[in-house]
Design a protein around this motif. Structure first.
Motif, PDB file in Angstrom:
ATOM      1  N   LEU A  61      -7.712 -18.581 -16.245  1.00  0.00           N
ATOM      2  CA  LEU A  61      -6.770 -18.112 -17.450  1.00  0.00           C
ATOM      3  C   LEU A  61      -7.766 -17.944 -18.590  1.00  0.00           C
ATOM      4  N   GLY A  62      -8.789 -18.506 -18.873  1.00  0.00           N
ATOM      5  CA  GLY A  62      -9.810 -18.252 -20.171  1.00  0.00           C
ATOM      6  C   GLY A  62     -10.150 -16.891 -19.805  1.00  0.00           C
ATOM      7  N   ALA A  63     -10.577 -16.467 -18.673  1.00  0.00           N
ATOM      8  CA  ALA A  63     -11.105 -14.992 -18.501  1.00  0.00           C
ATOM      9  C   ALA A  63     -10.352 -14.206 -18.568  1.00  0.00           C
ATOM     10  N   ALA A  64      -8.910 -14.044 -18.218  1.00  0.00           N
ATOM     11  CA  ALA A  64      -7.648 -13.247 -18.519  1.00  0.00           C
ATOM     12  C   ALA A  64      -7.461 -13.151 -19.952  1.00  0.00           C
ATOM     13  N   LEU A  65      -7.615 -14.327 -20.610  1.00  0.00           N
ATOM     14  CA  LEU A  65      -7.155 -14.272 -22.145  1.00  0.00           C
ATOM     15  C   LEU A  65      -8.552 -13.492 -22.790  1.00  0.00           C
ATOM     16  N   ALA A  66      -9.433 -13.712 -22.747  1.00  0.00           N
ATOM     17  CA  ALA A  66     -10.508 -12.933 -23.033  1.00  0.00           C
ATOM     18  C   ALA A  66     -10.449 -11.515 -22.884  1.00  0.00           C
ATOM     19  N   ASP A  67     -10.122 -11.230 -21.808  1.00  0.00           N
ATOM     20  CA  ASP A  67      -9.946  -9.707 -21.352  1.00  0.00           C
ATOM     21  C   ASP A  67      -8.890  -9.016 -22.145  1.00  0.00           C
ATOM     22  N   THR A  68      -7.894  -9.795 -22.573  1.00  0.00           N
ATOM     23  CA  THR A  68      -6.818  -9.418 -23.233  1.00  0.00           C
ATOM     24  C   THR A  68      -6.968  -9.251 -24.770  1.00  0.00           C
ATOM     25  N   ALA A  69      -7.986 -10.240 -25.320  1.00  0.00           N
ATOM     26  CA  ALA A  69      -8.332 -10.086 -26.589  1.00  0.00           C
ATOM     27  C   ALA A  69      -9.754  -9.932 -26.879  1.00  0.00           C
ATOM     28  N   PRO A  70     -10.423  -8.683 -26.544  1.00  0.00           N
ATOM     29  CA  PRO A  70     -11.909  -8.418 -26.452  1.00  0.00           C
ATOM     30  C   PRO A  70     -12.372  -8.779 -27.860  1.00  0.00           C
ATOM     31  N   ASP A  71     -11.702  -8.402 -29.001  1.00  0.00           N
ATOM     32  CA  ASP A  71     -12.380  -8.480 -30.513  1.00  0.00           C
ATOM     33  C   ASP A  71     -11.906  -9.851 -31.034  1.00  0.00           C
ATOM     34  N   VAL A  84      -2.018 -29.061 -21.462  1.00  0.00           N
ATOM     35  CA  VAL A  84      -0.740 -29.865 -21.635  1.00  0.00           C
ATOM     36  C   VAL A  84       0.378 -28.988 -21.857  1.00  0.00           C
ATOM     37  N   VAL A  85       0.438 -27.698 -21.485  1.00  0.00           N
ATOM     38  CA  VAL A  85       1.316 -26.740 -21.612  1.00  0.00           C
ATOM     39  C   VAL A  85       1.171 -26.090 -20.135  1.00  0.00           C
ATOM     40  N   PRO A  86       2.512 -25.550 -19.552  1.00  0.00           N
ATOM     41  CA  PRO A  86       2.771 -24.779 -18.398  1.00  0.00           C
ATOM     42  C   PRO A  86       1.383 -23.642 -18.491  1.00  0.00           C
ATOM     43  N   ASP A  87       0.966 -23.390 -17.414  1.00  0.00           N
ATOM     44  CA  ASP A  87      -0.170 -22.166 -17.308  1.00  0.00           C
ATOM     45  C   ASP A  87       0.146 -21.053 -17.775  1.00  0.00           C
ATOM     46  N   ASP A  88       1.401 -20.623 -17.586  1.00  0.00           N
ATOM     47  CA  ASP A  88       1.997 -19.515 -18.009  1.00  0.00           C
ATOM     48  C   ASP A  88       2.288 -19.046 -19.792  1.00  0.00           C
ATOM     49  N   VAL A  89       1.929 -20.217 -20.199  1.00  0.00           N
ATOM     50  CA  VAL A  89       2.011 -20.061 -21.766  1.00  0.00           C
ATOM     51  C   VAL A  89       1.022 -19.088 -22.408  1.00  0.00           C
ATOM     52  N   SER A  90      -0.155 -19.303 -21.723  1.00  0.00           N
ATOM     53  CA  SER A  90      -1.397 -18.237 -22.533  1.00  0.00           C
ATOM     54  C   SER A  90      -1.278 -16.990 -21.666  1.00  0.00           C
ATOM     55  N   GLN A  91      -0.465 -16.800 -20.916  1.00  0.00           N
ATOM     56  CA  GLN A  91      -0.235 -15.347 -20.198  1.00  0.00           C
ATOM     57  C   GLN A  91       0.827 -14.553 -20.942  1.00  0.00           C
ATOM     58  N   THR A  92       1.677 -15.038 -21.998  1.00  0.00           N
ATOM     59  CA  THR A  92       2.906 -14.426 -22.379  1.00  0.00           C
ATOM     60  C   THR A  92       2.416 -13.159 -23.464  1.00  0.00           C
ATOM     61  N   SER A  93       3.130 -12.314 -23.621  1.00  0.00           N
ATOM     62  CA  SER A  93       2.678 -11.170 -24.462  1.00  0.00           C
ATOM     63  C   SER A  93       2.726 -11.647 -25.955  1.00  0.00           C
ATOM     64  N   VAL A  94       3.754 -12.492 -26.426  1.00  0.00           N
ATOM     65  CA  VAL A  94       3.445 -13.290 -27.899  1.00  0.00           C
ATOM     66  C   VAL A  94       2.165 -14.073 -28.117  1.00  0.00           C
ATOM     67  N   PHE A  95       1.624 -14.840 -27.082  1.00  0.00           N
ATOM     68  CA  PHE A  95       0.406 -15.649 -27.077  1.00  0.00           C
ATOM     69  C   PHE A  95      -0.752 -14.866 -27.165  1.00  0.00           C
ATOM     70  N   ARG A  96      -0.787 -13.724 -26.471  1.00  0.00           N
ATOM     71  CA  ARG A  96      -1.994 -12.940 -26.363  1.00  0.00           C
ATOM     72  C   ARG A  96      -2.008 -12.063 -27.753  1.00  0.00           C
ATOM     73  N   GLU A  97      -0.805 -11.415 -28.161  1.00  0.00           N
ATOM     74  CA  GLU A  97      -0.860 -10.877 -29.378  1.00  0.00           C
ATOM     75  C   GLU A  97      -1.283 -11.616 -30.398  1.00  0.00           C
ATOM     76  N   ASN A  98      -0.983 -12.913 -30.559  1.00  0.00           N
ATOM     77  CA  ASN A  98      -1.607 -13.524 -31.721  1.00  0.00           C
ATOM     78  C   ASN A  98      -2.959 -14.088 -31.484  1.00  0.00           C
ATOM     79  N   ILE A  99      -3.434 -14.152 -30.222  1.00  0.00           N
ATOM     80  CA  ILE A  99      -4.860 -14.394 -30.290  1.00  0.00           C
ATOM     81  C   ILE A  99      -5.514 -13.218 -30.570  1.00  0.00           C
ATOM     82  N   ARG A 100      -4.966 -12.103 -30.327  1.00  0.00           N
ATOM     83  CA  ARG A 100      -5.583 -10.714 -31.058  1.00  0.00           C
ATOM     84  C   ARG A 100      -5.485 -10.709 -32.510  1.00  0.00           C
ATOM     85  N   ARG A 101      -4.415 -11.462 -33.017  1.00  0.00           N
ATOM     86  CA  ARG A 101      -4.329 -11.524 -34.544  1.00  0.00           C
ATOM     87  C   ARG A 101      -5.526 -12.413 -35.122  1.00  0.00           C
TER      88      ARG A 101
END
Length: 278
Positions: free
Chosen positions: A148-158, A112-129
């Protein structure tokens, strides 16, 4: 024993659901009492409430609503997967003040949001949090967004990521090949699990077990029973079936698994991923 990891409840007097106006088949109250009456009859013993994309100002109120239902004697509810806005700078402050006795995980609907939302540095850092806090993140993606899910998984492996609804496959349209390749690719990430939840909603209506089996067989082959959980996606599953039909279909679709594998999918993996005591 069945652990339903994906129940939506709707109380329109208490909370605001902007999207419901565009979903007339679901635009009514969906109460815990209504769900519980069927759930107990068909073997559902534990439940996580999944956020219902309430208005952003109602996110905390939705959690309070679920906390009240959890406190009822004999409640099936074990926690909430809360809505959140990982794209916002105040996410870390929100994460610090949530009640871990209620909030067991987090979801941000990404189709429901633009695809690039999950690709921002803020979003990815918060998923790591979330990983640092021990909270899983549910990914609600359309089939075309699985990369996009695969990219997010790669940036938040923990961080433990859970793909909702088998990646929303276009079963009605028979769009198997591209979806299957993306599922296989996503499954290569060890921090991703898959939720077998309410896929009858994507069939167009005239479904049988034969319709669903290739799709379920593929996610089983890709993720294996140790990285799968079950969910009803009630009431969305009622668009093309009902709760009891989806439970019955799930039992049949997983009948080729061993008893231990079925136990893992139906309840044990959920307890591990969301840290729910048995």
């Amino acid at each position: 024993m069945i652990f339903d990891t994906h129940l939506h409840l709707v109380d329109r007097d208490r909370l605001s659901y902007p999207w419901l106006a565009e979903a007339p088949a679901l635009d009514r109250d969906w109460t815990y009492a209504e769900y519980e009456a069927t759930a107990r009859r068909i073997g559902i013993t534990d439940v996580l409430h999944m956020e219902v994309d309430v208005a952003q100002t109602d996110i905390d109120a939705e959690t309070a609503f679920i906390a009240e239902l959890m406190a009822r004697p004999g409640s099936l509810l074990r926690g909430a997967i809360s809505a959140a806005r990982p794209e916002n700078a105040d996410f870390a402050a929100w994460l610090e003040r949530i009640d871990p006795a209620v909030v067991k995980g987090v979801r941000r609907v990404l189709h429901v949001v633009p695809d690039d939302v999950s690709q921002t540095s803020v979003f990815r850092e918060n998923i790591r949090r979330l990983g640092q806090a021990g909270l899983p993140f549910d990914m609600c993606l359309l089939a075309r967004q699985l990369p996009l899910g695969a990219a997010l998984a790669d940036t938040a492996p923990d961080t433990e990521l859970v793909l909702d609804h088998c990646g929303v496959p276009d079963i009605a349209g028979g769009a198997f090949t591209e979806w299957a390749a993306a599922i296989s690719d996503l499954a290569r990430r060890p921090n991703v699990s898959l939720k077998l939840s309410g896929i009858t909603a994507y069939t167009g209506g005239n479904w049988t077990l034969k319709t669903l089996r290739p799709w379920v067989d593929h996610v089983l082959d890709s993720f294996g029973p140790d990285r799968m959980v079950w969910g009803s996606d009630s009431p969305v599953c009622t668009l093309q079936s009902n709760l009891a039909e989806w439970v019955c279909a799930s039992h049949d679709l997983l009948s080729g698994c061993t008893p231990d594998e079925r136990a893992a999918i139906f309840h044990k993996n959920a307890r591990r991923i969301w840290k729910i005591a048995g």
